[in-house]
Write a protein that holds these residues in place. Sequence first.
Motif, PDB file in Angstrom:
ATOM      1  N   TYR C 126      46.633  40.009  30.690  1.00 12.87           N
ATOM      2  CA  TYR C 126      45.729  39.342  31.633  1.00 12.87           C
ATOM      3  C   TYR C 126      45.002  40.359  32.493  1.00 12.87           C
ATOM      4  O   TYR C 126      44.658  40.098  33.640  1.00 12.87           O
ATOM      5  CB  TYR C 126      46.506  38.355  32.506  1.00 12.87           C
ATOM      6  N   GLU C 127      44.750  41.518  31.862  1.00 13.11           N
ATOM      7  CA  GLU C 127      44.116  42.637  32.540  1.00 13.11           C
ATOM      8  C   GLU C 127      42.854  42.251  33.317  1.00 13.11           C
ATOM      9  O   GLU C 127      42.681  42.616  34.465  1.00 13.11           O
ATOM     10  CB  GLU C 127      43.756  43.668  31.463  1.00 13.11           C
ATOM     11  N   ARG C 128      41.978  41.476  32.651  1.00 14.74           N
ATOM     12  CA  ARG C 128      40.685  41.185  33.277  1.00 14.74           C
ATOM     13  C   ARG C 128      40.826  40.347  34.531  1.00 14.74           C
ATOM     14  O   ARG C 128      40.148  40.576  35.521  1.00 14.74           O
ATOM     15  CB  ARG C 128      39.799  40.438  32.303  1.00 14.74           C
ATOM     16  N   ILE C 129      41.703  39.354  34.475  1.00 13.21           N
ATOM     17  CA  ILE C 129      41.879  38.511  35.656  1.00 13.21           C
ATOM     18  C   ILE C 129      42.460  39.337  36.788  1.00 13.21           C
ATOM     19  O   ILE C 129      41.983  39.291  37.925  1.00 13.21           O
ATOM     20  CB  ILE C 129      42.814  37.329  35.318  1.00 13.21           C
ATOM     21  N   ALA C 130      43.488  40.127  36.440  1.00 13.84           N
ATOM     22  CA  ALA C 130      44.130  40.933  37.480  1.00 13.84           C
ATOM     23  C   ALA C 130      43.125  41.890  38.099  1.00 13.84           C
ATOM     24  O   ALA C 130      43.072  42.045  39.322  1.00 13.84           O
ATOM     25  CB  ALA C 130      45.309  41.703  36.879  1.00 13.84           C
ATOM     26  N   ARG C 131      42.293  42.519  37.250  1.00 12.85           N
ATOM     27  CA  ARG C 131      41.337  43.470  37.800  1.00 12.85           C
ATOM     28  C   ARG C 131      40.287  42.754  38.650  1.00 12.85           C
ATOM     29  O   ARG C 131      39.834  43.261  39.664  1.00 12.85           O
ATOM     30  CB  ARG C 131      40.677  44.274  36.685  1.00 12.85           C
ATOM     31  N   THR C 132      39.935  41.539  38.221  1.00 11.33           N
ATOM     32  CA  THR C 132      38.984  40.772  39.030  1.00 11.33           C
ATOM     33  C   THR C 132      39.540  40.520  40.427  1.00 11.33           C
ATOM     34  O   THR C 132      38.833  40.625  41.425  1.00 11.33           O
ATOM     35  CB  THR C 132      38.655  39.442  38.329  1.00 11.33           C
ATOM     36  N   PHE C 133      40.832  40.212  40.490  1.00 10.52           N
ATOM     37  CA  PHE C 133      41.471  40.020  41.800  1.00 10.52           C
ATOM     38  C   PHE C 133      41.317  41.263  42.665  1.00 10.52           C
ATOM     39  O   PHE C 133      41.069  41.181  43.859  1.00 10.52           O
ATOM     40  CB  PHE C 133      42.965  39.715  41.643  1.00 10.52           C
ATOM     41  N   LEU C 134      41.505  42.420  42.025  1.00 13.42           N
ATOM     42  CA  LEU C 134      41.455  43.660  42.803  1.00 13.42           C
ATOM     43  C   LEU C 134      40.037  44.003  43.245  1.00 13.42           C
ATOM     44  O   LEU C 134      39.843  44.614  44.293  1.00 13.42           O
ATOM     45  CB  LEU C 134      42.031  44.828  41.984  1.00 13.42           C
TER      46      LEU C 134
END
Lengths: 452, 296, 322
Positions: C126-134
Motif C-alpha cells: 500500500y506504498e502509494r496510499i501511505a506515501r500520499t498520507f506523508l
Amino acid sequence: MVLLKTEKTSRVPTLLSMGFVVAMALASSDRMVHAQAVELPKPLIDAAQAYASKLTGGQKIGGKVSILGVNGGRELDMLKAAWAPFQAATGITVDYTGTTDFAAVLQTRVQAGDPPDLAGSTNINNLMRYAKQGALKDIGAMVGEAAIKGKFDAGLVDAASLNGKIYGVWTELNNFMVWYNAHTYDGPKDSPTWEQFDAWAVKRANAGKTPWCYTDERGASSGALAGNWIQAYILKNSGQKTLKGLADGSVSWTAPEVKAAFEAFGKVAHDPKMVPGGPVAAMSTPAVKVGTGLFYEPPQCSVLLWGTYAGSLTTLIYPKVKPIEDLDFMPVPGTPENAAYETFGGTLYLAFKDTPQVKAFLSYLVSDEAQKLVASAGNWTVASQAVQPSDYSNPVLKRARETLLKPGVTLVAQPTQVVDPPVIQALWKGIVQYVLDPDSLDSVLQSIDAAR
Amino acid sequence: MSAIESHRTMSAPMQSTSKLGTRLKGVALHTAVFLLCLVWFTPVLSLFVTTFRSESDSSRTGWWHAFIEWRPVLSNYVEAMYLTGVGRSVVNSIVLTVPTVLGTVLFSAIGAFTLARMRFRGRIALFLAMVGFQVLPPQLVLVPMLKFFLALGLTGTFIPVWIIEMGLTVPFGIFLLYGFFASIPSDLVEAARIDGASEPRIFLQIILPLSGAVLASLAILQFMIAWNHLLIPLIFLGSGSLSPLTVQVASLAQTNAGGLNTLTAATFISVIVPLVLIVTLQKYFVRGVLGGAVKG
Amino acid sequence: MTSQILQLVLGLLAMPAIVLAIILPGELAIRRFPQKRQSSLRPWIWLSPVLALVGLVIAYPLAASIVFSFRDATASKWVGFSNFVWAFGSAMRPVLFNNVLWIVVFPLLTAVLALSAAIMLDRVKYERIARTFLILPTAMSFVAGAVIWKMMYTYEPPMQPQTGTLNAIWTAITGRMPIAWLIDRSVNNYALIVVAVWMSIGVATLILSAGVKNMPRELVEAARIDGAGEWAIFRFVTLPSLWPTILVVLTTQAIFSLKVFDIVYVMTNGSFGTDVIANRMYTELFVKQNLGTASAIAVLLLILASPVIFMNIKQIKSGGGE
C-alpha cells in the motif's frame, strides 16, 4: 503484477477525492445551508446609485480603480455590496486586493513604482509616511473639502491631514469598549471610575470567580488586544494629552502615567484569579476567542475590553446570544473629565493616483448615500456624522453611535495608529513579555522607547 | 514485486524459526508504517473534522468531540466556496502552477544534464552557485522583479509569476537532478553516442525516461510551492479576478472577520487538486527502471 | 476566463518552445566546428536559457542585495561596513543560537524519518496510499499549517478539559499539568521544528523514494544471498548507494533551517525565545523598512551557508559523466 497492484491502490485516494468533490457539489445544492450574497436595503442602493451616476454626469466612463486593503471574506463581501451601485452607475470596476500582508505588499509596490490607485490603511502612519514622501494625492482638493469637513468628526479629519492638506478619508470605524455578560456582570454600569470598576473585579475575584476575559494570541500581532486595552485605559484615565504625546513622541513610554496603565493591565493579566487560566492560558489562546468565556457553561469571565467587532465574534460562537440583551457594553471606565473622548480604529483610504475614476470613487465613498449603505451592512459604524443612529439596524452599532460616536465626543487616534511600525512591534512584543514576566516591565517600556 | 519476494523466499535456505522471524519483521514493518501514517495524518484529520464542525462547537471542545457528538454542518464549505469564488480561482491556480511546473522540470533537467554529463570549465563553480542561490530569502526578489516586469509591461499577467516561481526553484531542481543524472551509467550514454545519437536525443531518450521518479518528485514539489505561494501572486496578480485559490484562502484568515472554520474548509478545497496530482504522479515511483536498463 | 486559458496554453507551449529555439539552432550552428570545439561550446548553449532565468530571478537580486548591504536604509548613500557591524554584532547573536538548533535538529530528524519511510514504503503493497498520507501536509499552505498546529498545541488551563490534541493526550497519559507548547522555552523551539518536519517529510520521502527505486537491485540481492542481515545490508549497501541522495536532502533541509521564516512568523513571530535570522530580516525589511540591514542579513545567511555549500563540492568533483 506491479501494474495491477498500483492501479488498484491508486484508485482509493482518487475515489476519495472524487467523493469529496461530489459531496461538496451536493452540499452547495443543499437548500438547508445557503451562502447568500450580502444584500443591502434596496432604497439605500437606489439612492447610492443615483448619487454615483451624478458623479460622472450620468455617463458610464468605465475604467478601473485598484485598491489594496486588509479586508477579506464576509467583510469584503459587504464592502463590495456597498460599492456595487457605484460600479453599476459609472461602469468603473473596483478591483480590491485584500491581504494580511498589507504593509509588505504596499511597501513593495510603492518602492517598485507600481502603487495601487488607493490603499485602505488601518493606520495613520502610512498616511504620514507616504504623504511626506510625496507619494499621496491631496484628497481634499480632489473631492472638495466641503464634502469632508463638517460631515466628519474634526478629530478624524485632523488625524488624516498633514500641513493643512487632507490626505485620507475614513470610512468604516470601530470603537473600544468594555463588553460584559449582562447576566453575570453585577458591577457599576453608569460610567464608573476605573477604581469602582476595579473594586468590582477584585471583589468577584476574591469570591472565586474570574472577572476578566483576556486572550491575546494572534501570531505576529500577539499582544495587540492588550495594546488596545492599555491605550483605552490611558485615554480614559490619564487623558488625551498622554495619548497624543505617546503618538507624537513628546511623552515617553516610561512615563509614570503610562507605567500605571501597564500596571493596571498587569494586575488583571498576571493574576489567575482575575483571568481564567492566568497569563500562560491568555498568551496561548487566540484573541478571536476572547469572548468565549463570557457564555461558557458556567461562564468563566464576565467582562472584556476590545473593539466593536468583539460583539459579532462572540455571537458567531454563541448564535443564541442576543446583543444588548445578553451581551452589552459600556464605555471604558475612567475619570469623568475624559468621558467625552474615545479611541477608535478604522479604515483610512489614501490615494496614490489622481484619475477621474479615483476621484469619482472617493467622492462616492464620503457621500451620505454610500456611508449609509456601509452602515446598513451591520458590521461597522461609519465615520460620516450624517449617518444617524436610526440608520443602523444592528442594535450594537446603533448603541455605539448613540454613546461612543455621539456629537460632542472627540475621537482620539491610538498611538499604535500613528507611530512607526517598529514601535508597534516593540509594544506588542513587549506586552507579550510583560504578561509572562511581571518583573520585566521597566525593561519592556525602555525597549519600546528605544524602538522610536 | 511479489514475484521477486517469492523468488527470494524460495532461494534462501529457510528454517521454521527464520520464517517466524520474517513474519515478525513483517508485523513490525506494517506497524511502523501504520504508526508513521497515523501520526502524520492526525493533524490533517483534526483539520478535516473541524471543517464539518460549527464555530461554536470547535471553540469550546477538541475536534475529537465530533466523534462523540456527531452533528456535522456543511455551512463551512458552502461559505468557503462562495467566498473564494472557487471555480474561477482554481482555474487561476492551475494557470499559475502548470506552466511553472513544466518550465521548472524542463529548465532544471537541462541544467542538471549539462552539469552532470558535460565537462567544461566553470562547471564546479556553477554547481556550487546553484546550491548557494537557494539561500536567498525570496522577499528580496520582489522589488527588483516588480520593477523589471513593470518596465516590460507584463504585470497583471501570469508571465512574471511563472518566471519568478521557476527562477526560485530551478537552482534546487538542478541540485536535486544532478545526482540522479550523474549516476546514470556512462556505458549507456556512450553506447548511444556510438550509435550516432545527438546530445538532444540522449537527453530526451535516455536521461529523461530513466529519471521518472525524481522528475515526478521535483514536479510535485514545485506544484506545492507554486500552488501555496502567497506573496508573489498577491503582488503580481492581486486578489481580484486573476488571483489563485491560495490568495483567496489566505484572505479568509483576516484577524477580526471570525469564522476560522470557513478557513479550514477552504484549505481542504484547496488541497483537492494537489492531492489528485500526488496520486497521479506516483505511477513514476516504480522500482528498477534503471536497474533494468543497466542489465539490458 | 478565456484570457486565463489563453495564457495557460501560451505558457505550456512557450516553455518547451524557448528551450528548443535556443538548443536546436545552437546544435546546428556548432556542428560545423571540430569535435573539441563543439564540446566546449555545447554546455553554454544548453545552459543559456537556465542562466538567463536564474540570473534574472536570483543572481541579479542577490548582487543588488550585496550592493545594498553597503548602503543606508533607503539605499541612498554608502555607509561602509556599518550594516555588517550591526548584523554581526549583538543584534543577531541571540537568534543565531536558535538557527543552530534548527540546523542540527531539523535536517537530521527529517532525513532519518524520511529515509526510514522511503525504505519501509518500498516494501509494502500500500506504498502509494501511505506515501500520499506523508505528502498531504506539504499540500497545505503555511496559513493552513499554522491553523492545524495551533489546534494541536492548544493549551487550556490545568483542570480544564484540554481542547488541544497534544495536551489532551499528554494529560490523559501522564496525568500531569498541560504544557504551553509554544510558550514554554524548554519545548517551544522543538515544537516549531516538529511543524517543519511534519510539512517537509513528504518531499524528502519522495526524493529518497526516487533514490531507493533507482538503487541497483542486484547489489541487495547479492548481499542477501550471501546471508547478510538487514542491518548489514542497510549499512553497507543501501546507505552508501543512497548517500548522494541523502546529501541532497540534508543540504536542502540545512538551507531551509538557515532561512526558516514562515513557520516561526505565523506561530510565534519570534516571541518566547524562538526568533530566527530570517524573521529578523523580515522585520528589518518590512517593519523597520531598512533595506541596508536587511540586505546585510541576506549576506550573513550566504556566509553561514558556505559550509553547507562546500559540503557538496566532493559530489560535483567525483560526479560528472564523461
